[in-house]
Motif scaffolding. Structure first.
Motif, mmCIF file in Angstrom:
data_model
loop_
_atom_site.group_PDB
_atom_site.id
_atom_site.type_symbol
_atom_site.label_atom_id
_atom_site.label_comp_id
_atom_site.label_asym_id
_atom_site.label_seq_id
_atom_site.Cartn_x
_atom_site.Cartn_y
_atom_site.Cartn_z
ATOM 1 N N LYS A 6 0.841 -1.195 0.000
ATOM 2 C CA LYS A 6 0.000 0.000 0.000
ATOM 3 C C LYS A 6 0.875 1.244 0.000
ATOM 4 C CE LYS A 6 -3.917 -2.244 0.359
ATOM 5 N NZ LYS A 6 -4.944 -2.230 -0.734
ATOM 6 N N LYS A 7 0.402 2.271 -0.708
ATOM 7 C CA LYS A 7 1.182 3.498 -0.846
ATOM 8 C C LYS A 7 0.362 4.707 -0.377
ATOM 9 C CE LYS A 7 3.594 3.938 -4.608
ATOM 10 N NZ LYS A 7 3.938 4.057 -6.054
ATOM 11 N N VAL A 8 0.991 5.541 0.451
ATOM 12 C CA VAL A 8 0.353 6.743 0.964
ATOM 13 C C VAL A 8 1.181 7.961 0.555
ATOM 14 C CG1 VAL A 8 -0.216 8.059 3.049
ATOM 15 C CG2 VAL A 8 -0.761 5.616 2.922
ATOM 16 N N LEU A 9 0.501 8.944 0.014
ATOM 17 C CA LEU A 9 1.134 10.219 -0.315
ATOM 18 C C LEU A 9 0.834 11.211 0.805
ATOM 19 C CD1 LEU A 9 2.576 12.220 -2.213
ATOM 20 C CD2 LEU A 9 0.348 12.642 -3.289
ATOM 21 N N ILE A 10 1.872 11.848 1.325
ATOM 22 C CA ILE A 10 1.715 12.880 2.352
ATOM 23 C C ILE A 10 2.040 14.212 1.680
ATOM 24 C CG2 ILE A 10 2.438 13.682 4.632
ATOM 25 C CD1 ILE A 10 3.447 10.759 5.100
ATOM 26 N N SER A 11 0.998 15.006 1.396
ATOM 27 C CA SER A 11 1.183 16.210 0.586
ATOM 28 C C SER A 11 1.283 17.494 1.404
ATOM 29 C CB SER A 11 0.039 16.343 -0.429
ATOM 30 O OG SER A 11 -1.210 16.395 0.218
ATOM 31 N N ASP A 12 1.270 17.378 2.721
ATOM 32 C CA ASP A 12 1.527 18.508 3.619
ATOM 33 C C ASP A 12 2.568 18.063 4.628
ATOM 34 O OD1 ASP A 12 -0.318 20.290 2.480
ATOM 35 O OD2 ASP A 12 -1.963 19.480 3.662
ATOM 36 N N THR A 13 3.169 19.002 5.324
ATOM 37 C CA THR A 13 4.161 18.663 6.333
ATOM 38 C C THR A 13 3.538 17.830 7.443
ATOM 39 O OG1 THR A 13 5.371 20.697 5.873
ATOM 40 C CG2 THR A 13 5.846 19.593 7.952
ATOM 41 N N LEU A 14 4.170 16.716 7.791
ATOM 42 C CA LEU A 14 3.673 15.817 8.818
ATOM 43 C C LEU A 14 4.855 15.354 9.673
ATOM 44 C CD1 LEU A 14 0.689 14.947 9.185
ATOM 45 C CD2 LEU A 14 1.303 12.734 8.232
ATOM 46 N N SER A 15 4.579 15.064 10.932
ATOM 47 C CA SER A 15 5.621 14.661 11.872
ATOM 48 C C SER A 15 6.372 13.426 11.381
ATOM 49 C CB SER A 15 4.991 14.353 13.229
ATOM 50 O OG SER A 15 5.874 13.633 14.049
ATOM 51 N N PRO A 16 7.688 13.401 11.532
ATOM 52 C CA PRO A 16 8.465 12.202 11.174
ATOM 53 C C PRO A 16 7.981 10.957 11.908
ATOM 54 C CG PRO A 16 9.929 14.077 11.540
ATOM 55 C CD PRO A 16 8.562 14.508 11.978
ATOM 56 N N ALA A 17 7.472 11.121 13.141
ATOM 57 C CA ALA A 17 6.967 9.974 13.894
ATOM 58 C C ALA A 17 5.771 9.342 13.194
ATOM 59 C CB ALA A 17 6.588 10.401 15.313
ATOM 60 N N ALA A 18 4.943 10.171 12.536
ATOM 61 C CA ALA A 18 3.796 9.631 11.803
ATOM 62 C C ALA A 18 4.259 8.854 10.580
ATOM 63 C CB ALA A 18 2.872 10.766 11.394
ATOM 64 N N ILE A 19 5.235 9.401 9.896
ATOM 65 C CA ILE A 19 5.771 8.698 8.724
ATOM 66 C C ILE A 19 6.352 7.357 9.140
ATOM 67 C CG2 ILE A 19 7.461 8.857 6.849
ATOM 68 C CD1 ILE A 19 7.210 11.955 7.172
ATOM 69 N N ALA A 20 6.989 7.334 10.318
ATOM 70 C CA ALA A 20 7.566 6.084 10.815
ATOM 71 C C ALA A 20 6.489 5.038 11.073
ATOM 72 C CB ALA A 20 8.357 6.356 12.098
ATOM 73 N N ILE A 21 5.315 5.471 11.530
ATOM 74 C CA ILE A 21 4.220 4.522 11.775
ATOM 75 C C ILE A 21 3.830 3.822 10.483
ATOM 76 C CG2 ILE A 21 1.754 4.374 12.334
ATOM 77 C CD1 ILE A 21 2.233 6.453 14.490
ATOM 78 N N PHE A 22 3.665 4.598 9.415
ATOM 79 C CA PHE A 22 3.327 3.985 8.121
ATOM 80 C C PHE A 22 4.379 2.947 7.730
ATOM 81 C CE2 PHE A 22 0.968 8.070 7.213
ATOM 82 C CZ PHE A 22 -0.278 7.498 7.104
ATOM 83 N N ARG A 23 5.623 3.347 7.783
ATOM 84 C CA ARG A 23 6.696 2.487 7.273
ATOM 85 C C ARG A 23 6.897 1.260 8.145
ATOM 86 N NH1 ARG A 23 10.634 7.593 5.552
ATOM 87 N NH2 ARG A 23 9.410 8.140 3.692
ATOM 88 N N GLU A 24 6.724 1.408 9.473
ATOM 89 C CA GLU A 24 6.856 0.252 10.372
ATOM 90 C C GLU A 24 5.787 -0.795 10.108
ATOM 91 O OE1 GLU A 24 6.678 1.993 14.198
ATOM 92 O OE2 GLU A 24 8.714 2.840 14.107
ATOM 93 N N ARG A 25 4.652 -0.356 9.572
ATOM 94 C CA ARG A 25 3.561 -1.293 9.304
ATOM 95 C C ARG A 25 3.548 -1.768 7.851
ATOM 96 N NH1 ARG A 25 -1.811 0.459 12.488
ATOM 97 N NH2 ARG A 25 -2.294 -1.674 11.798
ATOM 98 N N GLY A 26 4.633 -1.516 7.155
ATOM 99 C CA GLY A 26 4.791 -2.027 5.802
ATOM 100 C C GLY A 26 4.113 -1.218 4.721
ATOM 101 N N ILE A 27 3.790 0.040 5.008
ATOM 102 C CA ILE A 27 3.152 0.925 4.031
ATOM 103 C C ILE A 27 4.177 1.906 3.498
ATOM 104 C CG2 ILE A 27 1.415 2.749 3.738
ATOM 105 C CD1 ILE A 27 -0.223 1.336 5.920
ATOM 106 N N GLN A 28 4.240 2.038 2.196
ATOM 107 C CA GLN A 28 5.148 3.014 1.582
ATOM 108 C C GLN A 28 4.587 4.417 1.765
ATOM 109 O OE1 GLN A 28 6.433 2.266 -2.497
ATOM 110 N NE2 GLN A 28 6.473 4.481 -2.904
ATOM 111 N N ALA A 29 5.288 5.251 2.483
ATOM 112 C CA ALA A 29 4.839 6.619 2.748
ATOM 113 C C ALA A 29 5.795 7.601 2.089
ATOM 114 C CB ALA A 29 4.768 6.874 4.251
ATOM 115 N N ASP A 30 5.276 8.372 1.139
ATOM 116 C CA ASP A 30 6.085 9.348 0.419
ATOM 117 C C ASP A 30 5.745 10.751 0.903
ATOM 118 O OD1 ASP A 30 7.098 7.225 -1.000
ATOM 119 O OD2 ASP A 30 5.782 7.527 -2.736
ATOM 120 N N LEU A 31 6.708 11.411 1.546
ATOM 121 C CA LEU A 31 6.518 12.766 2.038
ATOM 122 C C LEU A 31 6.895 13.759 0.945
ATOM 123 C CD1 LEU A 31 5.915 14.787 4.324
ATOM 124 C CD2 LEU A 31 8.313 14.559 5.022
ATOM 125 N N ARG A 32 5.876 14.451 0.395
ATOM 126 C CA ARG A 32 6.102 15.445 -0.661
ATOM 127 C C ARG A 32 5.255 16.685 -0.365
ATOM 128 N NH1 ARG A 32 5.701 12.905 -6.526
ATOM 129 N NH2 ARG A 32 6.616 14.952 -6.945
#
Length: 532
Positions: A6-32
């Motif tokens: 699963k892939k999630v696009l983050i199109s606004d500034t979001l906490s690095p801790a939130a991005i880590a949650i996505f990635r730890e659960r096997g979701i590709q999170a792209d911060l743009r």
């Protein structure tokens, strides 16, 4: 074949801790975060993503959703979803989630900070002092102790502001149609009507959503009824205050000062309020603290991950918590429950004390918890921002609104199942009932104890009238003269010559002038336009 990532696009500034949650659960999170300000680039990128995480910068429009071929969930790190076209998302089967409680304390504290800044003219004194002028005698402030704080909207944020105001030894009065007397006592505030609040308050702070009923709640007329020398704080939504009228009130001195964090048009680069010496402005900072940013970011990451990985739905504004197994059978009843609630909520202007739902026949064996949440959501949504089928019961409980349910194996009337909803308001109870027919479409089958059968359309007219000749003909003439097409027309009465109702679907919204003309028909007692 392995399950696609699963892939999630983050199109606004979001906490690095939130991005880590996505990635730890096997979701590709792209911060743009640069995409939130570039709609063309966002539209070009969105097609490959299953989820979109946003804050307030990204605008999720119907046009963008057309390009989002894989999108199944949008997560808003915050409460407001006014930047998201929720109906368009719903039509495309996209879940829209928010985080309704993550920034309540932060926003309340900002309102208190602005109130203190107004009382002591802190921004103006700071600018003067740093300019080397030392104008000690110019900045004569006021004490807040023993002053009256008027809170318009006493929900999550307003209640916290009221509590902080009491801590400053202020007298707190509150206007909120949903605030029960018992809840007011628990909060330590005095519940009043709006006119009394305007007359008594030394400081007015707004904490309501922007709806048709709250837009310009502080109009020119309302501002004229305020106490001379009042100070006004708005950390809720732009559009709650008539900005042009407020500028005039500041110029005349009737309003001693105002502090706004939100504006009718944002980003606010030019505003009629800017430049007045008694105006304090901040750029929508209500939720801008480290703690709030972290809280809402973590919440939205967890909610989106749960949905993408196992289908769990939390804090969705456009869908209830329903398991995959029960969804096909339950969905039309969820629609019916929300429609019944919305109908009665739109008719109710007095504060709501309680909501009662009776499930009869086959409906009694369904997931009535989800149905109850849907009914309460419908009843509260005309007044409250952010209410959804997950949070509705909690919101009602926080406001002292009693929610009761009952089940009966027998059904009143010739139906296999029936939902009967009653909204108990301070002025009177209002009730309606409905069922789901074999075609899967909900129908209203009773309003105010009067039987009828009516499918619901986006735009409806509800009319109470006397059962006397002449109404139907005059009604049809008025609609024809106004060029409004009547799609369906349903009638019911309690007895010949007694009370009657008309529930008609129209192809477009009805103007206020046309509603007044309908109410002027001799047989008509009340006419209301309702939307679904």
């Amino acid at each position: 074949m392995p399950t696609p990532i699963k892939k999630v696009l983050i199109s606004d500034t979001l906490s690095p801790a939130a991005i880590a949650i996505f990635r730890e659960r096997g979701i590709q999170a792209d911060l743009r975060p640069e995409l939130g300000k570039d709609k063309e680039a966002l539209a070009a990128a969105i097609g490959e993503y299953d989820g979109l995480a946003v804050r307030s910068t990204t605008k999720v429009t119907a046009a963008l959703l057309e390009r989002a071929r894989n999108l199944t969930v949008i997560g808003r790190a915050g409460i407001g979803v006014d930047t998201i076209d929720v109906p368009a998302a719903t039509a495309r089967g996209v879940i829209v989630m928010n985080t309704p409680h993550g920034n309540a304390v932060t926003t309340a504290e900002h309102a208190i900070a602005l109130m203190l800044s107004l009382a002591r003219q802190i921004p103006q004194a700071d600018a003067s002092t740093q300019a080397g002028r030392w104008e000690k005698n110019r900045f004569l402030g006021i004490e807040l102790t023993a002053k009256t704080l008027g809170v318009i909207g006493c929900g999550n944020i307003g209640a916290i502001v009221a509590d902080r105001g009491i801590g400053l030894r202020m007298r707190v009065v509150a206007y909120d149609p949903f605030l029960t007397p018992e809840r007011a006592v628990a909060l330590g505030v005095e519940k009043v009507e709006l006119d009394e609040l305007l007359r008594r308050a030394d400081v007015i702070t707004l904490h309501v959503p922007l709806t048709d009923k709250t837009r310009n709640i502080l109009s020119a007329e309302a501002l004229a009824r305020t106490k001379p020398g009042v100070r006004i704080v708005n950390c809720a939504r732009g559009g709650l205050v008539d900005e042009v009228a407020l500028r005039a009130a500041l110029e005349s001195g009737h309003v001693a000062g105002a502090a706004f964090d939100v504006f009718t048009e944002e980003p606010a680069k030019d505003n009629v309020l800017f430049g007045h010496p008694n105006m304090v402005c901040t750029p929508h900072l209500g939720a801008s603290t480290t703690e709030a940013q972290e809280n809402v970011a973590l919440q939205v990451a967890e909610q989106m991950s749960d949905y993408l990985l196992n289908g769990a739905i939390r804090n969705a504004v456009n869908f209830p918590s329903i398991s995959a197994e029960e969804a096909p059978r339950l969905r039309p009843y969820v629609t019916l429950a929300e429609q019944l609630g919305s109908f009665l909520g739109q008719l109710t202007e007095a504060p709501i004390r309680g909501i009662r739902i009776v499930y009869e026949g086959e409906a009694a064996g369904l997931n009535t918890k989800a149905l109850t949440a849907a009914a309460v959501t419908g009843a509260l949504r005309p007044f409250l921002e952010g209410v959804n089928m997950v949070s509705a019961i909690e919101v009602a409980r926080a406001r002292g609104i009693q929610v009761e349910t009952a089940t009966r194996t027998a059904v009143e009337g010739p139906y296999a199942s029936r939902l009967h909803l009653t909204v108990e308001a301070e002025d009177m109870p209002r009730d309606a009932a409905g069922t789901v027919f074999g075609d899967g479409r909900p129908r209203f089958v009773e309003i105010r104890g009067i039987a009828l059968e009516a499918a619901v359309a986006p735009h409806m007219l509800y009319i109470r009238n006397a059962d006397q000749p002449g109404f139907i003909g005059r009604f049809g003439t008025l609609m024809g003269e106004a060029g409004v097409n009547v799609a369906t027309f349903h009638l019911g009465r309690d007895r010949p010559g007694g009370d009657a109702i008309c529930f008609a679907a129209v192809d477009e919204p009805v103007s206020g002038d046309l509603l007044e003309a309908i109410e002027a028909i001799p047989q008509v007692k009340r006419a209301r336009a309702v939307r679904f």
